[in-house]
Design a protein around this motif. Sequence first.
Motif, PDB file in Angstrom:
ATOM      1  N   PRO A 127      46.289  43.913  38.759  1.00  0.00           N
ATOM      2  CA  PRO A 127      45.931  42.489  38.750  1.00  0.00           C
ATOM      3  C   PRO A 127      44.535  42.272  38.170  1.00  0.00           C
ATOM      4  CG  PRO A 127      45.641  43.396  40.946  1.00  0.00           C
ATOM      5  CD  PRO A 127      46.260  44.484  40.117  1.00  0.00           C
ATOM      6  N   ASP A 128      44.290  41.060  37.718  1.00  0.00           N
ATOM      7  CA  ASP A 128      42.929  40.735  37.269  1.00  0.00           C
ATOM      8  C   ASP A 128      41.972  40.811  38.444  1.00  0.00           C
ATOM      9  OD1 ASP A 128      43.655  40.352  34.625  1.00  0.00           O
ATOM     10  OD2 ASP A 128      44.072  38.218  34.901  1.00  0.00           O
ATOM     11  N   ASN A 129      42.421  40.272  39.553  1.00  0.00           N
ATOM     12  CA  ASN A 129      41.624  40.315  40.777  1.00  0.00           C
ATOM     13  C   ASN A 129      42.581  40.464  41.958  1.00  0.00           C
ATOM     14  OD1 ASN A 129      38.723  39.512  39.897  1.00  0.00           O
ATOM     15  ND2 ASN A 129      40.053  38.014  38.885  1.00  0.00           N
ATOM     16  N   GLY A 130      42.230  41.356  42.886  1.00  0.00           N
ATOM     17  CA  GLY A 130      43.095  41.580  44.031  1.00  0.00           C
ATOM     18  C   GLY A 130      43.170  43.044  44.400  1.00  0.00           C
ATOM     19  N   VAL A 131      44.357  43.504  44.754  1.00  0.00           N
ATOM     20  CA  VAL A 131      44.554  44.887  45.183  1.00  0.00           C
ATOM     21  C   VAL A 131      45.705  45.493  44.394  1.00  0.00           C
ATOM     22  CG1 VAL A 131      45.208  46.406  47.101  1.00  0.00           C
ATOM     23  CG2 VAL A 131      43.666  44.470  47.506  1.00  0.00           C
ATOM     24  N   CYS A 132      45.485  46.680  43.858  1.00  0.00           N
ATOM     25  CA  CYS A 132      46.523  47.421  43.160  1.00  0.00           C
ATOM     26  C   CYS A 132      47.043  48.521  44.084  1.00  0.00           C
ATOM     27  CB  CYS A 132      45.991  48.036  41.861  1.00  0.00           C
ATOM     28  SG  CYS A 132      47.240  48.943  40.908  1.00  0.00           S
ATOM     29  N   THR A 133      48.339  48.516  44.328  1.00  0.00           N
ATOM     30  CA  THR A 133      48.954  49.548  45.164  1.00  0.00           C
ATOM     31  C   THR A 133      49.335  50.738  44.287  1.00  0.00           C
ATOM     32  OG1 THR A 133      49.827  47.908  46.721  1.00  0.00           O
ATOM     33  CG2 THR A 133      50.863  50.086  46.711  1.00  0.00           C
ATOM     34  N   VAL A 134      48.738  51.891  44.553  1.00  0.00           N
ATOM     35  CA  VAL A 134      49.012  53.108  43.787  1.00  0.00           C
ATOM     36  C   VAL A 134      49.785  54.078  44.676  1.00  0.00           C
ATOM     37  CG1 VAL A 134      48.010  55.019  42.477  1.00  0.00           C
ATOM     38  CG2 VAL A 134      46.874  52.789  42.470  1.00  0.00           C
ATOM     39  N   ARG A 135      50.994  54.417  44.236  1.00  0.00           N
ATOM     40  CA  ARG A 135      51.825  55.359  44.978  1.00  0.00           C
ATOM     41  C   ARG A 135      51.606  56.754  44.395  1.00  0.00           C
ATOM     42  NH1 ARG A 135      55.635  53.636  48.454  1.00  0.00           N
ATOM     43  NH2 ARG A 135      56.894  55.505  48.079  1.00  0.00           N
ATOM     44  N   ILE A 136      51.019  57.627  45.213  1.00  0.00           N
ATOM     45  CA  ILE A 136      50.582  58.952  44.769  1.00  0.00           C
ATOM     46  C   ILE A 136      51.531  60.014  45.316  1.00  0.00           C
ATOM     47  CG2 ILE A 136      48.686  60.626  44.879  1.00  0.00           C
ATOM     48  CD1 ILE A 136      46.840  58.157  45.503  1.00  0.00           C
ATOM     49  N   TRP A 137      51.974  60.907  44.450  1.00  0.00           N
ATOM     50  CA  TRP A 137      52.732  62.072  44.890  1.00  0.00           C
ATOM     51  C   TRP A 137      51.758  63.232  45.024  1.00  0.00           C
ATOM     52  CZ3 TRP A 137      56.926  63.274  47.330  1.00  0.00           C
ATOM     53  CH2 TRP A 137      57.429  64.575  47.290  1.00  0.00           C
TER      54      TRP A 137
END
Length: 392
Positions: A127-137
Motif C-alpha cells: 500500500p501507499d500508506n498502511g500495513v503490508c502483510t508479508v507471509r514468510i516461509w
Amino acid sequence: MSHPPQQRVPATYMRGGTSKGVFFRLEDLPPACQSPGRARDDLFMRVIGSPDPYAAHIDGMGGATSSTSKCVILSRASVPDHDVDYLYGQVSIDKPFVDWSGNCGNLSTAAGAFAIHAGLIDPARVPDNGVCTVRIWQANIGKTIIAQVPVSNGQVQETGDFELDGVTFPAAEIVLEFMNPSDDGDQGGAMFPTGNLIDQLEVPGVGTVPATMINAGIPTVFVNACDIGYQGTELREDINTDAEALKRFEAIRVAGALRMGLIKRAEDAATRQHTPKIAFVAPPKGYTAASGKQVAAAEVDLLVRALSMGKLHHAMMGTCAVAIGTAAAIPGTLVNLAAGGGEKAAVRFGHPSGTLRVGAEAKLVDGEWTVTKAVMSRSARILMEGWVRVPG
C-alpha cells in the motif's frame, strides 16, 4: 606471488529486533553459493570474519556475539500462499562452520521488511500508506511467519516511537505471528519430545535437574534458576565471565539435546551450537537491567535468562521468546509455574535488558497440547546497503 582481487556481493546490513545480520537475495549470490554447501558456508564465514581465534571479528561484518554473527538469504517463495523463503545461517565465531539448524526470531522481523525493500513482494500488494502483510516461509524449520510491516509513501516505514528493550533507539513497530510454532517436525517431532511437561534431566558433572524441554519457535531446555544456584536476575557479565558456569550450562544443553533426540552423541553438540537453547526461569523479582533501568517485580510475570551460542544473551532471542510464551501458556511447565501457574494467554518476562511481552494461543486437543500461534512486536531497519567485499 599474485593474489586474486576481492569480490563484490550485493548485500544489506540490517538490524532486526535485538540482532543484526547481513542479508542477501539468493539471486545476488555467486553461482556456487546459490545452493547449500561448502561454497556458501565459506562465503558467509568470510563475510562475518569467522573463524576468529581473537573473538573480535575485526576482519568481517560480525560483532563477535551470537546476536551479530548472522547471515540471511531471501528468495521468492517456494511454497504456495507465501511471499518469500527466508533461510538463516548462524555463523560460529571461533569455529569453521555455519549452523543451519534453527531460525532467528529477531531477524524474522527484518526478513519481512527486507522482502519489501528487495522487491520480492508484488508492488500491487504494497500500500501507499498502511500495513503490508508479508507471509514468510522459514526454510530452516519449515514454518510460517506473518510479518505486519508498516508502509509510508510506498516504502517500509523504519522510524517510529516503538521502544524495544535491548535496542537503544525507538523505531517503527512490526508485529510478528509465528504460526503453529509447536508443530516442529523438523526439530525433533512433538512439542514435548519426551512426552512430559517436566523431566528429571540427568546431567553428567552437574546432577539431576528438573527441566521442561519444548519444541516451539526453537528447541529449548528450561530449568529453574534456583536449582542451578541463580536468582534469575543475572546480567551477562555474571555468567559470561565464569568459565565453569558456562561449562555447566553447556552440559545441561547437551543432556537436553540428547533427551530431545536432536543429537545422537554428546560430541555432535559441538556442531549444533544454535539449538537447543538453554534458559533458566524464576518468579518475579526486582532488578537493575543492563541499561541501568529499574525493573520492578510488579512489572513482570516471571524472569528468564537464556544462552545463545554458549553465552548469556544480552536480551532475549525472538525464537526463545516464542518458546517462553508457548511454555507459559501450558499449565504445569516450569515456565508456567514460575509465572504463577494457571492459564496464560500472554506473559511479560524480565530479561537482562528489560522486559518483553509475548502471547500464545494454546489448547488441549485429544490429550495433547497444541499452540496455533505466538505473537510479539519487534522493529527493524537498514543500517547499510550496497556490496560486501570478500577476498576472491
